[in-house]
Design a protein around this motif. Structure first.
Motif, PDB file in Angstrom:
ATOM      1  N   GLU A 147      16.173 -21.013 -15.179  1.00 41.28           N
ATOM      2  CA  GLU A 147      15.575 -19.798 -14.635  1.00 41.28           C
ATOM      3  C   GLU A 147      16.554 -19.060 -13.726  1.00 41.28           C
ATOM      4  N   LEU A 148      17.344 -19.816 -12.960  1.00 40.59           N
ATOM      5  CA  LEU A 148      18.327 -19.172 -12.089  1.00 40.59           C
ATOM      6  C   LEU A 148      19.428 -18.481 -12.885  1.00 40.59           C
ATOM      7  N   SER A 149      19.770 -19.043 -14.049  1.00 34.83           N
ATOM      8  CA  SER A 149      20.850 -18.461 -14.849  1.00 34.83           C
ATOM      9  C   SER A 149      20.436 -17.162 -15.529  1.00 34.83           C
ATOM     10  N   SER A 150      19.153 -16.847 -15.555  1.00 34.24           N
ATOM     11  CA  SER A 150      18.682 -15.588 -16.135  1.00 34.24           C
ATOM     12  C   SER A 150      18.720 -14.506 -15.065  1.00 34.24           C
ATOM     13  N   THR A 151      19.559 -13.510 -15.275  1.00 32.72           N
ATOM     14  CA  THR A 151      19.752 -12.458 -14.263  1.00 32.72           C
ATOM     15  C   THR A 151      18.932 -11.207 -14.543  1.00 32.72           C
ATOM     16  N   GLU A 152      18.372 -11.080 -15.741  1.00 32.18           N
ATOM     17  CA  GLU A 152      17.597  -9.883 -16.065  1.00 32.18           C
ATOM     18  C   GLU A 152      16.199  -9.979 -15.453  1.00 32.18           C
ATOM     19  N   PRO A 153      15.728  -8.944 -14.768  1.00 27.00           N
ATOM     20  CA  PRO A 153      14.380  -8.987 -14.174  1.00 27.00           C
ATOM     21  C   PRO A 153      13.274  -9.045 -15.216  1.00 27.00           C
ATOM     22  N   ILE A 154      13.516  -8.476 -16.402  1.00 29.43           N
ATOM     23  CA  ILE A 154      12.549  -8.513 -17.505  1.00 29.43           C
ATOM     24  C   ILE A 154      13.305  -8.903 -18.762  1.00 29.43           C
ATOM     25  N   ALA A 155      12.846  -9.957 -19.411  1.00 25.98           N
ATOM     26  CA  ALA A 155      13.552 -10.428 -20.599  1.00 25.98           C
ATOM     27  C   ALA A 155      13.418  -9.446 -21.761  1.00 25.98           C
ATOM     28  N   HIS A 156      12.242  -8.837 -21.901  1.00 22.33           N
ATOM     29  CA  HIS A 156      11.999  -7.884 -22.992  1.00 22.33           C
ATOM     30  C   HIS A 156      11.395  -6.613 -22.392  1.00 22.33           C
ATOM     31  N   PRO A 157      12.218  -5.780 -21.782  1.00 26.07           N
ATOM     32  CA  PRO A 157      11.678  -4.592 -21.097  1.00 26.07           C
ATOM     33  C   PRO A 157      10.961  -3.624 -22.026  1.00 26.07           C
ATOM     34  N   GLU A 158      11.341  -3.593 -23.307  1.00 25.33           N
ATOM     35  CA  GLU A 158      10.703  -2.664 -24.243  1.00 25.33           C
ATOM     36  C   GLU A 158       9.257  -3.046 -24.533  1.00 25.33           C
ATOM     37  N   ARG A 159       8.851  -4.291 -24.220  1.00 22.69           N
ATOM     38  CA  ARG A 159       7.473  -4.740 -24.473  1.00 22.69           C
ATOM     39  C   ARG A 159       6.683  -4.946 -23.188  1.00 22.69           C
ATOM     40  N   PHE A 160       7.298  -4.661 -22.028  1.00 21.40           N
ATOM     41  CA  PHE A 160       6.626  -4.970 -20.766  1.00 21.40           C
ATOM     42  C   PHE A 160       5.380  -4.121 -20.556  1.00 21.40           C
ATOM     43  N   SER A 161       5.460  -2.827 -20.797  1.00 29.88           N
ATOM     44  CA  SER A 161       4.304  -1.953 -20.563  1.00 29.88           C
ATOM     45  C   SER A 161       3.111  -2.387 -21.404  1.00 29.88           C
ATOM     46  N   GLU A 162       3.365  -2.738 -22.649  1.00 28.00           N
ATOM     47  CA  GLU A 162       2.281  -3.192 -23.520  1.00 28.00           C
ATOM     48  C   GLU A 162       1.679  -4.500 -23.020  1.00 28.00           C
ATOM     49  N   ALA A 163       2.538  -5.446 -22.632  1.00 29.34           N
ATOM     50  CA  ALA A 163       2.042  -6.730 -22.146  1.00 29.34           C
ATOM     51  C   ALA A 163       1.258  -6.564 -20.848  1.00 29.34           C
ATOM     52  N   HIS A 164       1.720  -5.670 -19.979  1.00 27.69           N
ATOM     53  CA  HIS A 164       1.011  -5.417 -18.721  1.00 27.69           C
ATOM     54  C   HIS A 164      -0.359  -4.812 -18.984  1.00 27.69           C
ATOM     55  N   ARG A 165      -0.432  -3.851 -19.890  1.00 27.60           N
ATOM     56  CA  ARG A 165      -1.722  -3.225 -20.188  1.00 27.60           C
ATOM     57  C   ARG A 165      -2.699  -4.239 -20.787  1.00 27.60           C
ATOM     58  N   ARG A 166      -2.214  -5.096 -21.666  1.00 31.29           N
ATOM     59  CA  ARG A 166      -3.095  -6.099 -22.259  1.00 31.29           C
ATOM     60  C   ARG A 166      -3.600  -7.084 -21.208  1.00 31.29           C
ATOM     61  N   ALA A 167      -2.733  -7.470 -20.276  1.00 33.52           N
ATOM     62  CA  ALA A 167      -3.145  -8.404 -19.228  1.00 33.52           C
ATOM     63  C   ALA A 167      -4.199  -7.779 -18.320  1.00 33.52           C
ATOM     64  N   VAL A 168      -4.012  -6.508 -17.974  1.00 32.98           N
ATOM     65  CA  VAL A 168      -4.992  -5.823 -17.117  1.00 32.98           C
ATOM     66  C   VAL A 168      -6.324  -5.681 -17.851  1.00 32.98           C
ATOM     67  N   ARG A 169      -6.281  -5.366 -19.131  1.00 29.91           N
ATOM     68  CA  ARG A 169      -7.525  -5.262 -19.893  1.00 29.91           C
ATOM     69  C   ARG A 169      -8.222  -6.623 -19.968  1.00 29.91           C
ATOM     70  N   ALA A 170      -7.436  -7.689 -20.114  1.00 28.45           N
ATOM     71  CA  ALA A 170      -8.014  -9.032 -20.138  1.00 28.45           C
ATOM     72  C   ALA A 170      -8.670  -9.365 -18.795  1.00 28.45           C
ATOM     73  N   LEU A 171      -8.044  -8.948 -17.698  1.00 26.13           N
ATOM     74  CA  LEU A 171      -8.649  -9.159 -16.377  1.00 26.13           C
ATOM     75  C   LEU A 171      -9.960  -8.397 -16.246  1.00 26.13           C
ATOM     76  N   GLU A 172     -10.007  -7.185 -16.784  1.00 24.88           N
ATOM     77  CA  GLU A 172     -11.246  -6.406 -16.736  1.00 24.88           C
ATOM     78  C   GLU A 172     -12.380  -7.124 -17.473  1.00 24.88           C
ATOM     79  N   VAL A 173     -12.090  -7.598 -18.679  1.00 27.41           N
ATOM     80  CA  VAL A 173     -13.108  -8.291 -19.471  1.00 27.41           C
ATOM     81  C   VAL A 173     -13.524  -9.586 -18.788  1.00 27.41           C
ATOM     82  N   PHE A 174     -12.564 -10.310 -18.242  1.00 30.21           N
ATOM     83  CA  PHE A 174     -12.866 -11.578 -17.579  1.00 30.21           C
ATOM     84  C   PHE A 174     -13.694 -11.353 -16.321  1.00 30.21           C
ATOM     85  N   ASP A 175     -13.377 -10.310 -15.565  1.00 30.59           N
ATOM     86  CA  ASP A 175     -14.129 -10.023 -14.346  1.00 30.59           C
ATOM     87  C   ASP A 175     -15.567  -9.642 -14.657  1.00 30.59           C
ATOM     88  N   ARG A 176     -15.787  -8.963 -15.765  1.00 28.55           N
ATOM     89  CA  ARG A 176     -17.125  -8.508 -16.122  1.00 28.55           C
ATOM     90  C   ARG A 176     -17.974  -9.617 -16.746  1.00 28.55           C
TER      91      ARG A 176
END
Length: 310
Positions: free
Chosen positions: A82-111
């Motif tokens: 983990e220390l040898s990985s210097t990039e803050p995001i391994a796959h930046p082109e997919r981060f926005s999609e993954a973040h939106r899916r996680a937030v939607r999952a939190l919404e469904v789980f909270d409800r």
């Protein structure tokens, strides 16, 4: 060998000791690849990059290199990776999609996470109180996991944002995602139980045992009371185990895949947090043991000593 062929000389055999010596020299050379820099940051970066390369191609050399850090073992290997990985995001082109899916999952789980159980295999007369108890315990598990998950993801965003180059696309994405989480973190940090379930269960067991002992002065009523306590203990075991199963199933449906995908896209972030369903199942098992082992022993010892006390 035919007449037209030329005999090839045999490949030289290198002793194992020399092979190990060459490997060690290669590791040392890789560690000294800092270009003669006197800055510690350059030397550290060179070592971590070399470790990452060795871990992909030669695990024996990787283990030898770990010893220079004074570390060994699976956890230490994961830390170095983990220390040898210097990039803050391994796959930046997919981060926005993954973040939106996680937030939607939190919404469904909270409800839906803390809703009453759909079906309980109990008698109709006991279905309502049983559903209320199971829902209370399920709420304790899912709300605790939800709060911990939001806290860990937000903290990961903040740390990776600080790890990003100033005004880089990764920093902008992480800052936006962290700001979005800050907007709803207070709303999703809902209370579960005033006390942890294991404290409530422990207090109930302790109090009930005290009542049993105080009832030993009566005649056959103490045995009837103990039998009733055994039944109630079995019911409590069933409720806790049922709630743990429901919470685990709802967490798996709503959160597990989305959160795991988010951590995979971010990269080198360890494993996502797990819920406490297993802990509650363990509590239920301990409660069952206490009911079916400890209580009969106490009753038996009192039954033996009671006539002599008279």
């Amino acid at each position: 060998m035919t007449a037209g062929e030329i005999e090839q000389p045999a490949a030289p055999v290198i002793p194992d000791a020399e092979v190990e010596s060459r490997r060690t020299d290669a590791v040392a050379t890789a560690f000294d690849a800092g270009g003669g820099s006197h800055l510690l940051i350059d030397q550290l970066s060179s070592r971590l990059d070399s470790l990452a390369l060795l871990s992909e191609h030669d695990m024996s050399a990787f283990d030898s290199a770990l010893e220079t850090f004074g570390t060994h073992g699976l956890v230490e290997q994961q830390m170095i990776t983990e220390l040898s990985s210097t990039e803050p995001i391994a796959h930046p082109e997919r981060f926005s999609e993954a973040h939106r899916r996680a937030v939607r999952a939190l919404e469904v789980f909270d409800r839906n996470g803390a809703r009453p159980p759909s079906v309980l295999p109990v008698w109709a007369i006991a279905r309502r109180p049983a559903a209320q108890v199971v829902q209370l315990l399920t709420t304790a598990i899912v709300r605790n996991h939800q709060k911990r998950l939001i806290r860990d993801v937000r903290q990961l965003y903040a740390l990776r944002e600080a790890n990003s180059a100033t005004d880089s696309p990764q920093q902008v994405m992480l800052a936006r995602a962290r700001t979005q989480m800050d907007a709803f973190v207070a709303d999703l940090n809902k209370s579960s139980l005033p006390l942890p379930a294991f404290l409530v269960g422990g207090a109930a067991i302790s109090g009930t045992l005290s009542v049993i002992r105080s009832s030993f002065n009566a005649d056959w009523s103490r045995y009837l009371f103990s039998a009733a306590f055994l039944v109630l203990g079995l019911v409590a075991f069933w409720c806790i185990l049922k709630a743990a199963g429901i919470a685990r199933r709802r967490t798996r449906i709503a959160l597990d895949a989305s959160v795991k995908a988010l951590y995979e896209v971010i990269g080198s972030a360890g494993s996502p947090p797990h819920d406490h369903s297993k802990l509650f199942a363990t509590v239920a098992t301990v409660l069952l043991i206490a009911v079916w082992v400890v209580v009969p022993v106490v009753v038996a010892s009192a039954a033996i000593t009671w006539p002599w006390e008279g």
